[in-house]
Design a protein around this motif. Structure first.
Motif, mmCIF file in Angstrom:
data_model
loop_
_atom_site.group_PDB
_atom_site.id
_atom_site.type_symbol
_atom_site.label_atom_id
_atom_site.label_comp_id
_atom_site.label_asym_id
_atom_site.label_seq_id
_atom_site.Cartn_x
_atom_site.Cartn_y
_atom_site.Cartn_z
ATOM 1 N N TRP A 52 0.804 -1.129 0.039
ATOM 2 C CA TRP A 52 0.090 -0.003 -0.108
ATOM 3 C C TRP A 52 0.949 1.393 0.015
ATOM 4 O O TRP A 52 0.226 2.215 -0.124
ATOM 5 N N SER A 53 2.254 1.208 -0.001
ATOM 6 C CA SER A 53 3.223 2.366 0.128
ATOM 7 C C SER A 53 3.285 3.088 -1.136
ATOM 8 O O SER A 53 3.007 2.463 -2.124
ATOM 9 N N PHE A 60 8.489 1.370 -13.104
ATOM 10 C CA PHE A 60 9.256 1.972 -13.949
ATOM 11 C C PHE A 60 8.747 1.497 -15.571
ATOM 12 O O PHE A 60 9.550 1.808 -16.356
ATOM 13 N N THR A 61 7.799 0.808 -15.820
ATOM 14 C CA THR A 61 7.256 0.764 -17.071
ATOM 15 C C THR A 61 6.543 1.905 -17.386
ATOM 16 O O THR A 61 5.824 2.010 -18.603
ATOM 17 N N THR A 62 6.217 2.844 -16.505
ATOM 18 C CA THR A 62 5.633 4.094 -16.858
ATOM 19 C C THR A 62 6.515 5.462 -16.428
ATOM 20 O O THR A 62 7.094 5.237 -15.632
ATOM 21 N N THR A 71 -2.070 4.342 -11.544
ATOM 22 C CA THR A 71 -1.457 3.256 -10.794
ATOM 23 C C THR A 71 -0.214 3.247 -10.459
ATOM 24 O O THR A 71 0.288 2.572 -9.600
ATOM 25 N N SER A 72 0.669 4.339 -11.230
ATOM 26 C CA SER A 72 2.182 4.445 -11.050
ATOM 27 C C SER A 72 2.678 5.800 -10.321
ATOM 28 O O SER A 72 1.931 6.727 -11.046
#
Length: 400
Positions: A52-53, A60-62, A71-72
């Protein structure tokens, strides 16, 4: 191995596989910043990264600065308005455990680095000096150890530095006064030793309590500090006399020098400056408790019109309580317990309806009314008081 890891991260940010097709991703964040972020996360134990942090969302795909963040990289960092560089890292207190990578120095546009309330350990990398735009550096409540790197003094943009509640050791840098923009310095609850060096001239708040500082308070350490409001130096091994120049610092409001080994304090009340305006009238709280101060309780403290809290408890004060203490209209908490004060307490302190709380107990006072909360605990036994005043007094006067 680390170089290969960083190269893979950089490539993955430009390319990813989607339905057997290589798709080009529009890169916003500079490759150098991305590599530094990757190294930062790689230096933290994966087992300490809770699902949850904030760090769990660093995927790192984003691209880190791409929007919207669904989400990233949803928290823990912010980007500059042009979305090309990282300017803040503020981690959540999620119990992250690891070291601070020297490659943090690649994030040259950082203005804030806040890793507080986690479990980082090891030394503070000297390469942090490359963060020339850094304004806030907070490593509070971790397990950093070793000395404070001397390169810290090159961070000319720094305004707030908080290394409190760690395990740092060694001496404070004499060149610390070069941090001309620094307003807040907190190095409390470490293992720092030695004397207090010359301090940054524009500090508002100074806190180095609960270390092992020694020596006396030197005027040159505080020279030119006309804006200093808060001084927290309690729980050290400071000694000697707190001289009158210290209380002449023009903006001083809160002072805590408790739990040291000071033997005397020279206190003079406020006086008009050349323009006829009282220059030393801001003192609100003064704690000199649990030292070795001898002599008489300083009557001049009554001259500070905003003094609300005063503690001289558990020193070696003798004589009577100054009548002026009962006339301080602003006083709300007064602690004089644990000394050898005798005579009657000032009527203004023990009168019915007084708003003053604290203690005059454990002294040698006579006729301290039991109806007054201030007269608790009980006074010292008469035999102890007689021994304390037998023979010729050798006390050092408090008022110089």
């Amino acid at each position: 191995m680390q170089i290969l890891y960083l190269a893979i991260i950089s490539i993955s940010l430009l390319l990813f596989h989607n339905t057997n097709t290589i798709v080009l991703v529009q890169a916003l964040t500079s490759p150098s910043d991305i590599a530094a972020l990757g190294a930062f996360k790689a230096s933290i134990k994966p087992s300490s990264i809770a699902p949850w942090s904030c760090l769990a969302s660093w995927n790192f795909t984003t691209d880190p600065c791409s929007l919207p963040r669904r989400t990233s990289f949803i928290c823990g960092l912010t980007c500059t308005p042009d979305s090309k560089t990282i300017n803040q890292i503020t981690l959540d207190p999620a119990g992250y455990s690891g070291t601070l990578t020297p490659l943090i120095s690649r994030l040259t546009q950082l203005t804030t680095l806040d890793l507080s309330d986690n479990n980082f350990f090891g030394s503070i990398p000297s390469s942090i000096s490359s963060l020339s735009n850094l304004q806030t550096l907070t490593l509070r409540s971790n397990f950093f150890s070793g000395p404070i790197p001397s390169s810290i003094t090159t961070l000319k943009s720094l305004q707030s530095l908080d290394f409190s509640h760690n395990s740092l050791s060694g001496y404070l840098q004499n060149s610390m006064n070069s941090l001309a923009k620094l307003r807040r310095l907190d190095l409390s609850f470490n293992n720092l030793t030695g004397s207090i060096p010359k301090l940054p001239p524009n500090l508002l708040e100074l806190a180095i309590k609960a270390n092992s500082l020694s020596g006396s308070l030197q005027k040159q350490s505080f020279e030119g500090m006309n804006q200093l409001e808060v001084v927290e130096l309690s729980d050290n091994a400071l000694t000697g006399t707190v001289e009158s120049w210290f209380f002449s610092l023009p903006s001083l409001q809160q002072v805590n020098l408790a739990n040291n080994t000071f033997t005397a304090a020279q206190i003079s009340g406020p006086h008009p400056d050349r323009g006829g305006i009282t220059s030393r009238n801001n003192l609100v709280a003064l704690d000199l408790g649990f030292n070795r101060i001898q002599g008489y309780a300083p009557a001049n403290l009554a001259s500070f019109p905003t003094l609300s809290f005063l503690s001289l408890r558990y020193n070696a004060l003798r004589g009577t309580i100054p009548l002026e203490y009962g006339q301080i209209k602003s006083i709300r908490r007064l602690f004089l317990d644990g000394n050898f004060l005798f005579g009657k307490p000032p009527p203004g302190l023990v009168a019915s309806g007084t708003e003053v709380t604290g203690s005059l107990g454990d002294n040698c006072l006579q006729e301290c009314p039991t109806s007054s909360q201030l007269c608790s605990p009980a006074q010292k036994p008469i035999s102890v008081c007689k021994r304390a005043y037998s023979g010729r007094p050798t006390s050092i006067p408090v008022v110089g």
